[in-house]
Design an enzyme around this catalytic site. Structure first.
Site, PDB file in Angstrom:
ATOM      1  N   SER A 151       0.830  -1.201   0.000  1.00  0.00           N
ATOM      2  CA  SER A 151       0.000   0.000   0.000  1.00  0.00           C
ATOM      3  C   SER A 151       0.866   1.253   0.000  1.00  0.00           C
ATOM      4  O   SER A 151       1.683   1.463   0.902  1.00  0.00           O
ATOM      5  CB  SER A 151      -0.911  -0.027   1.221  1.00  0.00           C
ATOM      6  OG  SER A 151      -1.174   1.279   1.664  1.00  0.00           O
ATOM      7  N   LYS A 205     -14.558   1.379  -4.429  1.00  0.00           N
ATOM      8  CA  LYS A 205     -14.810   2.810  -4.642  1.00  0.00           C
ATOM      9  C   LYS A 205     -16.273   3.103  -4.999  1.00  0.00           C
ATOM     10  O   LYS A 205     -16.770   4.185  -4.715  1.00  0.00           O
ATOM     11  CB  LYS A 205     -13.886   3.357  -5.742  1.00  0.00           C
ATOM     12  CG  LYS A 205     -12.434   3.489  -5.294  1.00  0.00           C
ATOM     13  CD  LYS A 205     -11.588   4.186  -6.347  1.00  0.00           C
ATOM     14  CE  LYS A 205     -10.136   4.228  -5.937  1.00  0.00           C
ATOM     15  NZ  LYS A 205      -9.283   4.964  -6.884  1.00  0.00           N
ATOM     16  N   GLY A 216      -9.199   2.558 -21.436  1.00  0.00           N
ATOM     17  CA  GLY A 216      -9.832   1.913 -20.285  1.00  0.00           C
ATOM     18  C   GLY A 216     -11.130   2.602 -19.922  1.00  0.00           C
ATOM     19  O   GLY A 216     -11.340   3.784 -20.259  1.00  0.00           O
ATOM     20  N   GLY A 247     -12.918   2.667 -13.001  1.00  0.00           N
ATOM     21  CA  GLY A 247     -13.114   3.750 -12.033  1.00  0.00           C
ATOM     22  C   GLY A 247     -12.203   4.944 -12.273  1.00  0.00           C
ATOM     23  O   GLY A 247     -12.644   6.099 -12.205  1.00  0.00           O
ATOM     24  N   ALA A 248     -10.935   4.706 -12.580  1.00  0.00           N
ATOM     25  CA  ALA A 248     -10.008   5.816 -12.810  1.00  0.00           C
ATOM     26  C   ALA A 248     -10.418   6.577 -14.075  1.00  0.00           C
ATOM     27  O   ALA A 248     -10.339   7.813 -14.114  1.00  0.00           O
ATOM     28  CB  ALA A 248      -8.581   5.301 -12.928  1.00  0.00           C
ATOM     29  N   LEU A 271      -1.490   6.665 -15.669  1.00  0.00           N
ATOM     30  CA  LEU A 271      -1.869   6.721 -14.255  1.00  0.00           C
ATOM     31  C   LEU A 271      -1.043   5.761 -13.397  1.00  0.00           C
ATOM     32  O   LEU A 271      -1.006   5.875 -12.174  1.00  0.00           O
ATOM     33  CB  LEU A 271      -3.369   6.440 -14.084  1.00  0.00           C
ATOM     34  CG  LEU A 271      -4.241   7.698 -13.964  1.00  0.00           C
ATOM     35  CD1 LEU A 271      -4.050   8.640 -15.118  1.00  0.00           C
ATOM     36  CD2 LEU A 271      -5.713   7.338 -13.826  1.00  0.00           C
TER      37      LEU A 271
HETATM   38  P1  NAP Z   1     -10.338  -0.824 -13.128  1.00  0.00           P
HETATM   39  O1  NAP Z   1     -11.608  -0.267 -12.604  1.00  0.00           O
HETATM   40  O2  NAP Z   1     -10.011  -2.257 -12.965  1.00  0.00           O
HETATM   41  O3  NAP Z   1     -10.315  -0.403 -14.695  1.00  0.00           O
HETATM   42  C1  NAP Z   1      -9.264  -0.611 -15.563  1.00  0.00           C
HETATM   43  C2  NAP Z   1      -9.818  -0.606 -17.010  1.00  0.00           C
HETATM   44  O4  NAP Z   1      -8.744  -0.973 -17.830  1.00  0.00           O
HETATM   45  C3  NAP Z   1     -10.914  -1.625 -17.222  1.00  0.00           C
HETATM   46  O5  NAP Z   1     -12.163  -1.045 -17.074  1.00  0.00           O
HETATM   47  C4  NAP Z   1     -10.652  -2.131 -18.642  1.00  0.00           C
HETATM   48  O6  NAP Z   1     -11.436  -1.392 -19.607  1.00  0.00           O
HETATM   49  C5  NAP Z   1      -9.198  -1.827 -18.874  1.00  0.00           C
HETATM   50  N1  NAP Z   1      -8.402  -3.063 -18.805  1.00  0.00           N
HETATM   51  C6  NAP Z   1      -8.307  -3.943 -17.771  1.00  0.00           C
HETATM   52  N2  NAP Z   1      -7.491  -4.959 -18.093  1.00  0.00           N
HETATM   53  C7  NAP Z   1      -7.073  -4.732 -19.360  1.00  0.00           C
HETATM   54  C8  NAP Z   1      -6.243  -5.449 -20.275  1.00  0.00           C
HETATM   55  N3  NAP Z   1      -5.672  -6.622 -19.945  1.00  0.00           N
HETATM   56  N4  NAP Z   1      -6.045  -4.924 -21.504  1.00  0.00           N
HETATM   57  C9  NAP Z   1      -6.627  -3.736 -21.867  1.00  0.00           C
HETATM   58  N5  NAP Z   1      -7.437  -3.042 -21.044  1.00  0.00           N
HETATM   59  C10 NAP Z   1      -7.652  -3.525 -19.810  1.00  0.00           C
HETATM   60  O7  NAP Z   1      -9.103  -0.078 -12.482  1.00  0.00           O
HETATM   61  P2  NAP Z   1      -9.025   1.469 -12.062  1.00  0.00           P
HETATM   62  O8  NAP Z   1      -9.433   1.630 -10.657  1.00  0.00           O
HETATM   63  O9  NAP Z   1      -9.711   2.286 -13.099  1.00  0.00           O
HETATM   64  O10 NAP Z   1      -7.442   1.710 -12.100  1.00  0.00           O
HETATM   65  C11 NAP Z   1      -6.763   1.622 -13.322  1.00  0.00           C
HETATM   66  C12 NAP Z   1      -5.282   1.978 -13.170  1.00  0.00           C
HETATM   67  O11 NAP Z   1      -5.144   3.326 -12.730  1.00  0.00           O
HETATM   68  C13 NAP Z   1      -4.520   1.119 -12.159  1.00  0.00           C
HETATM   69  O12 NAP Z   1      -3.247   0.847 -12.699  1.00  0.00           O
HETATM   70  C14 NAP Z   1      -4.418   2.022 -10.946  1.00  0.00           C
HETATM   71  O13 NAP Z   1      -3.274   1.717 -10.157  1.00  0.00           O
HETATM   72  C15 NAP Z   1      -4.275   3.368 -11.617  1.00  0.00           C
HETATM   73  N6  NAP Z   1      -4.708   4.488 -10.742  1.00  0.00           N
HETATM   74  C16 NAP Z   1      -3.783   5.422 -10.405  1.00  0.00           C
HETATM   75  C17 NAP Z   1      -4.133   6.498  -9.610  1.00  0.00           C
HETATM   76  C18 NAP Z   1      -3.092   7.510  -9.270  1.00  0.00           C
HETATM   77  O14 NAP Z   1      -3.311   8.285  -8.328  1.00  0.00           O
HETATM   78  N7  NAP Z   1      -1.995   7.570  -9.984  1.00  0.00           N
HETATM   79  C19 NAP Z   1      -5.450   6.643  -9.146  1.00  0.00           C
HETATM   80  C20 NAP Z   1      -6.390   5.674  -9.522  1.00  0.00           C
HETATM   81  C21 NAP Z   1      -5.995   4.595 -10.317  1.00  0.00           C
HETATM   82  P3  NAP Z   1     -12.161  -2.168 -20.831  1.00  0.00           P
HETATM   83  O15 NAP Z   1     -12.714  -3.424 -20.232  1.00  0.00           O
HETATM   84  O16 NAP Z   1     -13.203  -1.216 -21.287  1.00  0.00           O
HETATM   85  O17 NAP Z   1     -11.098  -2.436 -21.865  1.00  0.00           O
END
Ligand code: NAP
Length: 248
Positions: free
Chosen positions: A15, A65, A128, A131-132, A208
């Site tokens: 974390s 979330k 994607g 949530g992000a 991200l």
């Molecule tokens: P999530 O809800 O699991 O969504 C990720 C999206 O990516 C999915 O909806 C999917 O969209 C796509 N995806 C998933 N696996 C994939 C694959 N194998 N190939 C292609 N597309 C894929 O996750 P999240 O909460 O949005 O977070 C996403 C990323 O952002 C993570 O790496 C997280 O660590 C990062 N993040 C960073 C911050 C920061 O402060 N820097 C904040 C929040 C999140 P489709 O199904 O439509 O293709």
């Protein structure tokens, strides 16, 4: 009573938040502690709060979330529109618990984006649809960017699939934001499928992901001269904004 803060989600392997806040409390002499609370099910939240009256604030991560919203007494309009809460302030008035939810990912991303690209909007692609991506799209709408989501399985007219991205679309796009987990540690060799050779030094690539610091997606952009930014600044900002929320 010494205040306690923490992170709920599942699983909670490594974390960032626990390390960040523990170091912050030590270096700024803040008499508080920070713990990880891995909840197997979000229905365990009321029990956690009942058993720990010193919890004054929580960060929320995957997969809760969205699901956490049903347990809150109020939620900011921004978090409501995004459909996701990553920060909870817990207060107790006459012994009665009150939970307020907000989203600090969106303002953190907004601040980073303005710093990265300046304030002139153009065309963007959000890779994607999770949530992000919802927090990112809220900000792009607010700042008047024009954008499509890129999804493996497009489900509405604002979404396209990866096969639809050709060189012409890339040339007409200023900003590409990766919100997929592709390239995240430990699978660091993965990257979104894009015609990277159509990128040039006018493009901005924002990932991200913060671990590794430079993902394959960003490396490929750098090779073509694009400007790049990773998710570390956003991560630190969302944590600091959560802290400000808890202190209000
Ligand atoms: P999530 O809800 O699991 O969504 C990720 C999206 O990516 C999915 O909806 C999917 O969209 C796509 N995806 C998933 N696996 C994939 C694959 N194998 N190939 C292609 N597309 C894929 O996750 P999240 O909460 O949005 O977070 C996403 C990323 O952002 C993570 O790496 C997280 O660590 C990062 N993040 C960073 C911050 C920061 O402060 N820097 C904040 C929040 C999140 P489709 O199904 O439509 O293709």
């Amino acid at each position: 009573m010494r205040n306690r803060y923490g992170l709920i989600g599942f699983p909670l392997g490594h974390s960032f938040s626990k390390k960040y806040f523990t170091e912050k409390f030590n270096s700024e002499n803040i008499d508080s502690e920070y713990h990880n609370y891995p909840l197997k099910d979000i229905s365990e939240l009321p029990v956690l709060l009942n058993n720990n009256h010193d919890i004054a604030g929580l960060n929320v991560t995957i997969p809760y979330k969205q699901q956490v919203i049903q347990y809150l007494d109020d939620i900011t309009p921004e978090a409501q529109e995004i459909g996701a809460v990553n920060t909870i302030k817990a207060s107790r008035v006459n012994g009665k618990l009150h939970l307020s939810g907000s989203n600090t990912d969106a303002p953190a991303f907004e601040s980073e984006l303005s710093d990265f690209t300046g304030d002139i909007p153009g065309n963007a692609l959000i890779l994607g649809t999770g949530g992000a991506a919802a927090a990112v799209s809220y900000v792009l709408n607010k700042l008047k960017w024009k954008f499509f989501f890129v999804s493996r399985n497009p489900s509405d007219e604002r979404q396209i699939n990866y096969e639809q991205i050709d060189g012409d679309l890339i040339k007409n796009t200023l900003l590409i934001i990766n919100t997929t987990p592709l390239g995240m540690y430990p699978d660091i060799t993965r990257f979104p499928r894009l015609p990277y050779n159509s990128l040039n030094n006018n493009h901005y690539l924002f990932d991200l992901i913060y671990n590794p610091e430079v993902t394959e997606f960003l490396k490929k952009g750098i090779q073509e001269g694009a400007k790049v930014r990773n998710g570390m600044g956003m991560l630190v900002k969302q944590a600091e904004l959560a802290w400000e929320t808890w202190q209000k």
